[in-house]
Design a protein around this motif. Structure first.
Motif, PDB file in Angstrom:
ATOM      1  N   PHE A   1       0.789  -1.228   0.000  1.00 39.14           N
ATOM      2  CA  PHE A   1       0.000   0.000   0.000  1.00 39.14           C
ATOM      3  C   PHE A   1       0.819   1.274   0.000  1.00 39.14           C
ATOM      4  CE2 PHE A   1      -2.681  -3.164   2.340  1.00 39.14           C
ATOM      5  CZ  PHE A   1      -3.396  -3.514   1.224  1.00 39.14           C
ATOM      6  N   LYS A   2       1.734   1.327  -0.949  1.00 41.06           N
ATOM      7  CA  LYS A   2       2.535   2.530  -1.070  1.00 41.06           C
ATOM      8  C   LYS A   2       1.818   3.461  -2.043  1.00 41.06           C
ATOM      9  CE  LYS A   2       6.451   2.108  -3.118  1.00 41.06           C
ATOM     10  NZ  LYS A   2       7.746   1.575  -3.457  1.00 41.06           N
ATOM     11  N   GLU A   3       1.702   4.728  -1.690  1.00 42.44           N
ATOM     12  CA  GLU A   3       1.059   5.650  -2.622  1.00 42.44           C
ATOM     13  C   GLU A   3       2.020   5.948  -3.766  1.00 42.44           C
ATOM     14  OE1 GLU A   3      -0.148   9.848  -1.679  1.00 42.44           O
ATOM     15  OE2 GLU A   3      -2.111   8.921  -1.975  1.00 42.44           O
ATOM     16  N   LYS A   4       1.564   5.695  -4.981  1.00 47.82           N
ATOM     17  CA  LYS A   4       2.446   5.912  -6.121  1.00 47.82           C
ATOM     18  C   LYS A   4       2.179   7.268  -6.751  1.00 47.82           C
ATOM     19  CE  LYS A   4       3.127   1.093  -7.094  1.00 47.82           C
ATOM     20  NZ  LYS A   4       3.127   0.008  -8.043  1.00 47.82           N
TER      21      LYS A   4
ATOM     22  N   ASP B   1      -1.201   7.782  -8.243  1.00 44.06           N
ATOM     23  CA  ASP B   1      -2.294   8.094  -7.318  1.00 44.06           C
ATOM     24  C   ASP B   1      -2.445   9.593  -7.131  1.00 44.06           C
ATOM     25  OD1 ASP B   1      -2.834   5.450  -6.951  1.00 44.06           O
ATOM     26  OD2 ASP B   1      -1.504   5.246  -5.233  1.00 44.06           O
TER      27      ASP B   1
ATOM     28  N   LYS C   1      -5.688  12.027  -8.217  1.00 42.26           N
ATOM     29  CA  LYS C   1      -6.489  12.839  -7.299  1.00 42.26           C
ATOM     30  C   LYS C   1      -7.155  13.977  -8.057  1.00 42.26           C
ATOM     31  CE  LYS C   1      -5.287  11.675  -2.802  1.00 42.26           C
ATOM     32  NZ  LYS C   1      -3.916  11.230  -2.522  1.00 42.26           N
TER      33      LYS C   1
ATOM     34  N   MET D   1      -8.927  12.029 -11.925  1.00 40.25           N
ATOM     35  CA  MET D   1     -10.111  11.200 -11.722  1.00 40.25           C
ATOM     36  C   MET D   1     -11.047  11.807 -10.682  1.00 40.25           C
ATOM     37  SD  MET D   1      -8.352   7.478 -11.964  1.00 40.25           S
ATOM     38  CE  MET D   1      -9.777   6.421 -11.964  1.00 40.25           C
ATOM     39  N   HIS D   2     -10.837  13.075 -10.400  1.00 39.18           N
ATOM     40  CA  HIS D   2     -11.661  13.741  -9.399  1.00 39.18           C
ATOM     41  C   HIS D   2     -13.121  13.774  -9.824  1.00 39.18           C
ATOM     42  CE1 HIS D   2     -13.240  17.163  -7.038  1.00 39.18           C
ATOM     43  NE2 HIS D   2     -12.382  16.728  -6.132  1.00 39.18           N
ATOM     44  N   LYS D   3     -14.010  13.661  -8.841  1.00 39.35           N
ATOM     45  CA  LYS D   3     -15.430  13.537  -9.195  1.00 39.35           C
ATOM     46  C   LYS D   3     -15.964  14.778  -9.909  1.00 39.35           C
ATOM     47  CE  LYS D   3     -16.910  15.018  -4.639  1.00 39.35           C
ATOM     48  NZ  LYS D   3     -17.697  14.732  -3.460  1.00 39.35           N
TER      49      LYS D   3
ATOM     50  N   GLU E   1      -9.197  -3.011 -14.301  1.00 42.10           N
ATOM     51  CA  GLU E   1      -7.920  -2.638 -13.745  1.00 42.10           C
ATOM     52  C   GLU E   1      -7.559  -1.257 -14.279  1.00 42.10           C
ATOM     53  OE1 GLU E   1      -5.143  -5.853 -14.336  1.00 42.10           O
ATOM     54  OE2 GLU E   1      -3.588  -4.536 -13.551  1.00 42.10           O
ATOM     55  N   ILE E   2      -7.038  -0.400 -13.421  1.00 40.49           N
ATOM     56  CA  ILE E   2      -6.575   0.909 -13.872  1.00 40.49           C
ATOM     57  C   ILE E   2      -5.057   0.875 -13.859  1.00 40.49           C
ATOM     58  CG2 ILE E   2      -6.616   3.393 -13.427  1.00 40.49           C
ATOM     59  CD1 ILE E   2      -9.404   2.452 -13.953  1.00 40.49           C
TER      60      ILE E   2
END
Ligand SMILES: Nc1nc2c(ncn2[C@@H]2O[C@H](COP(=O)(O)OP(=O)(O)OP(=O)(O)O)[C@@H](O)[C@H]2O)c(=O)[nH]1
Ligand SMILES: [Mg+2]
Lengths: 78, 725
Positions: B336-339, B342, B346, B349-351, B560-561
């Protein structure tokens, strides 16, 4: 202490939390496809994005988007 | 609690069907083969198997120099591709056959002639179950075609997940090797993989490579050569022993089906496991010979009394074994390393912000496509015209009969050049798609669009097929293969012809630029409305088809993304070549034939006035219906009829019949534009609908549904417009 183990659906989990899959109640076909992508009971996930649209999770170093409908059928604990 | 173990050494079960062939151990050369025009006599077939997006095609291209789909979108390779390379045979390992004079000396080895290595690039699959056509193709290939070696490709940065299919393949065949790709990325993330430990635990040869490092080519070739020829590697594939309860069940199924007549190529143990997993294909095949009801009753009972479902338990055990293998042989894996991806996501892919970005990216995309291809097209056009005149002059000079000159110049040449004009626009379009695809943005746009398309009951993956269809409907229909839900896939195949392809756009722009020259704003607005209408038809039809295709076969969105990657020139080239190639091939076959047919129809009897030719008669006949309905006279009908062969032909037909300079009424023009947007798939698209659905019924629906629907809409539009003009 109890809060830690509260069961919620994947669709309700908070962003960036790490959760453990407890139970998947979806149909067999979907369950098997989820398993192929590494999402199965006992596995830990990180919630990458969860607001509108599919829930984005990290599982076994890959990012997987799961439709909201099916996400409600995945039960997780924090 | 019982733990699964991984057993080293030869498998205990035997496969009676292989007819006493040695189990495990070194694979043998099976086929003696002489490729045309060479004297290479031994062929090895090696199948590349693995998850989508692990770099199978990249490695395949690197080894064979072949042309292949590559892009950062899981599931691009939709058909198996074959390529080959030659590798020098070394005398110290030479097994015999035809003796040949040594030709070269290198590294102390005497070289004989080369050996022929065929590589088969299989479609990416997450597993070897039978969820999708691709997985079925893959699994059948591995077992029934008996490749000499199955090479499982995995991704070093995602070793655990991508190796799941390797464990499944180990249950299916013995001749297996593992290539761990993307080592460059692993190194950047300081992941260290111990090759020997992996080899020892899995019992198969393992190689660490990166498809971006050219020095790997020779290493892979040597590795494959050694795996097939030498004692350097031993094949003692490990197999997973499940829990006691599962093993008992597996054994009891195995006993029942041990002496079967069917599916003899498949190992008994594997079949038993698949029966317990509820694999529909295996079960229905076995049920031709056996009654398996007892087993299912037992499974049902276990599910109720002990909450134990083998279908869940089997993958669980596999992953548990994998986890321990990875733990023992990899250091530096961080959970669970933030790549970097990601962080970008943010925003992208923001809503909320995701959508303006999406619109901006696609707007730029179309702007570039059309502004860049405009000048190229007009340049090409004048080139083609002068070329045709040269050919005509040359034919006149050699006294060719007038009708032949006309057939060649006005028929074949003008038909083909009409299509070739679209090549630049198609190429630019697919280059830009490839850039988006290879960077990973296309997968994100499918994610974002899932929310929008969901309102119409479609999944985000359908978006890819629509976007591809904007270039050419044939590629659009092909792209529907990445849609997991069968219902959505069929509905995207049937409605892809609603999406205006580059040729439809060509007709649209040339008509509007001629007839609305003085009103560019009106023309632009009209085009926008027509495009919106086409997409609306796709969406509404999807809802309509839902009523018939039923709810039974729904598969929720699970995709898968991939991580963002810098687009690579090589990938973009291959991707574009592949897709534009589909279009050029279409030009070479369908349109060549169609242009001959069209010329004959509009020139026989030769020398007659247009209205008295075959096409003229057909058109006049149909005009009895179309004239009152849509205002289409016989010339317009003939044009549209030709357009069914290929939309590109519409423009040339319009000019040949003198329609571009004729006087049209406004309702006529608009009705024509509305009609030509969506009225029917071209021949090439029809052919691909047939091959993708394997059903004549669907093909007929794919043709008549748009035709009827478009006729209704056009008639309504025409009659409403008549009230105003
Ligand atoms: N950094 C890095 N990227 C790679 C490597 N190999 C492949 N890629 C990239 O990974 C992406 C997918 O590669 P492909 O070769 O299309 O993967 P595939 O396994 O054929 O995928 P499917 O056809 O969908 O099954 C592309 O963007 C490649 O450029 C590698 O060794 N290192
Ligand atoms: Mg591929």
């Amino acid at each position: 202490m109890n809060i830690m183990n509260k069961k919620i659906s994947l669709a309700d989990s908070t962003v960036n939390s790490i959760v453990k899959v407890e139970k998947i109640t979806a149909g067999q076909k979907a369950r098997r496809f989820l398993a192929d992508l590494g999402v199965l009971e006992g596995v830990k996930l990180r919630i990458v994005k969860n607001d509108l649209g599919p829930v984005l999770i990290e599982v076994k170093a890959t990012r997987v988007a799961i439709g909201r409908g099916i996400a409600t059928k995945i039960e997780v604990t924090c | 609690m019982r733990r699964s173990r991984f057993n080293q050494g030869k498998r205990r079960y035997t496969r009676k069907s292989r007819g006493g062939k040695p189990r495990g151990g070194k694979p043998h050369i099976r086929r003696i083969f002489t490729p045309p025009g060479s004297d290479h006599t031994i062929e090895h077939r090696i199948a590349f198997l693995g998850n989508p997006n692990v770099g199978k095609s990249s490695l395949f291209n690197m080894l064979t120099g072949g042309h292949q789909h590559i892009g950062n979108w899981p599931g691009k390779t939709v058909e198996k591709k074959e390529g080959h390379y030659l590798f020098p045979r070394r005398i110290d390992n030479w097994i015999g056959g035809i003796s040949r004079k040594p030709i070269e000396k290198k590294e102390g080895h005497l070289l004989l002639s080369d050996e022929y290595f065929s590589i088969i690039d299989l479609p990416g699959a997450y597993s070897l179950s039978a969820h999708s056509e691709e997985e079925l193709i893959t699994r059948k290939y591995v077992v029934e075609e008996e490749p000499d070696l199955v090479c499982v490709i995995v991704d070093a940065t995602r070793l655990e997940r991508t190796s799941y299919i390797a464990l499944q393949a180990l249950e299916l065949t013995d001749n297996i090797a593992l290539i761990v790709n993307m080592m460059d990325l692993a190194e950047k993330e300081s992941i260290q993989i111990d090759r020997h430990k992996l080899e020892k635990q899995l019992g198969i040869p393992v190689l660490l490579v990166s498809a971006f490092d050219n020095s790997c080519i020779i290493r892979i070739k040597k590795f494959l050569y050694d795996a097939l020829h030498t004692e350097k590697y031993t094949f003692t594939p490990a197999y997973l022993i499940y829990s006691q309860k599962l093993e008992t069940m597996i054994n009891s199924v195995s006993r029942q089906i041990n002496n079967r007549e069917i599916l003899q190529d498949y190992p008994t143990r594997w079949l038993s496991i698949k029966v317990l997993e509820g694999d529909k294909w295996v079960i229905s095949k076995l049920e031709e010979e056996y009654v398996l009801d007892d087993i299912f009753k037992k499974i049902e009972k276990l599910k109720i009394s002990e909450n134990f479902d083998p279908a869940d338990e089997i993958p669980k055990r596999k992953y548990r074994a994998l986890k321990s293998i990875v733990k023992k042989s990899v250091i530096g894996l961080e959970d669970f390393k933030e790549k970097k991806s990601d962080k970008v996501d943010k925003v992208v892919m923001h809503k909320f912000w995701g959508y303006p970005i999406l619109i901006l990216i696609y707007a730029v995309f179309f702007l570039i496509t059309f502004s860049a291809s405009g000048p190229v097209i007009s340049g090409l056009d004048s080139l083609f015209i002068s070329f045709s005149e040269i050919v005509r002059g040359w034919l006149l000079a050699i006294n060719s009969p007038a009708f032949l000159t006309s057939l060649i110049v006005d028929g074949i040449l003008s038909g083909i050049t009409a299509v070739l004009l679209f090549v630049p626009i198609i190429i630019i379009f697919y280059i830009l798609i490839a850039v988006m695809e290879d960077s990973g943005y296309l997968a994100r746009s499918a994610y974002l669009m899932d929310i929008v398309l969901g309102k119409f009951g479609l999944q985000g993956t359908a978006f890819l097929s629509m976007i591809m269809g904007l270039g050419c409907n044939v590629t659009g229909v092909l792209a529907a293969r990445t849609i997991k839900s069968e219902r959505d896939r069929i509905s995207m195949i049937l409605t892809n012809s609603f999406i205006p392809c580059a040729a439809t756009l060509g007709v649209l722009t040339s008509i509007t630029s001629i007839f609305f020259k003085t009103k560019p704003w009106f023309a632009a607005l009209l085009m926008l409305i027509l495009y919106a209408m086409s997409f609306l038809l796709v969406f509404l039809s999807a809802m309509f088809f839902r009523l018939f295709l039923g709810k039974s076969d729904t598969m929720p969105l699970i995709i898968e993304i991939p991580e963002y990657r810098m687009p690579r020139l090589k990938n973009i080239f291959h991707l574009t070549w592949e897709r534009a190639g589909v279009f050029i091939k279409k030009a070479g076959t369908f349109i060549f034939l169609a242009s001959i047919v069209i010329w004959i129809a509009s020139n026989i009897p030769y020398g007659a006035s247009p209205q008295e030719t075959i096409a003229g008669y057909i058109g006049s006949g149909l005009a009895f219906i179309t004239e009152p309905l849509f205002g289409f006279d016989w010339k317009i009908v003939v044009t549209l009829l030709f357009g069914i062969a290929a939309k590109e032909v519409v423009i040339s037909a319009l000019s040949i019949l003198g329609l571009l300079t004729a006087a049209w009424t406004t309702p006529q023009i608009i009705a024509f534009l509305v009609f030509q947007m969506t009225y029917a798939p071209c021949f090439a698209t029809l052919a691909i609908i047939k091959s993708e659905t394997k059903s004549w019924k669907m093909t007929a629906i794919g043709f008549f549904y748009p035709l009827i629907l478009t006729s209704l809409i056009t008639a309504a539009v025409y009659h409403i417009l008549l009230l105003f003009f």
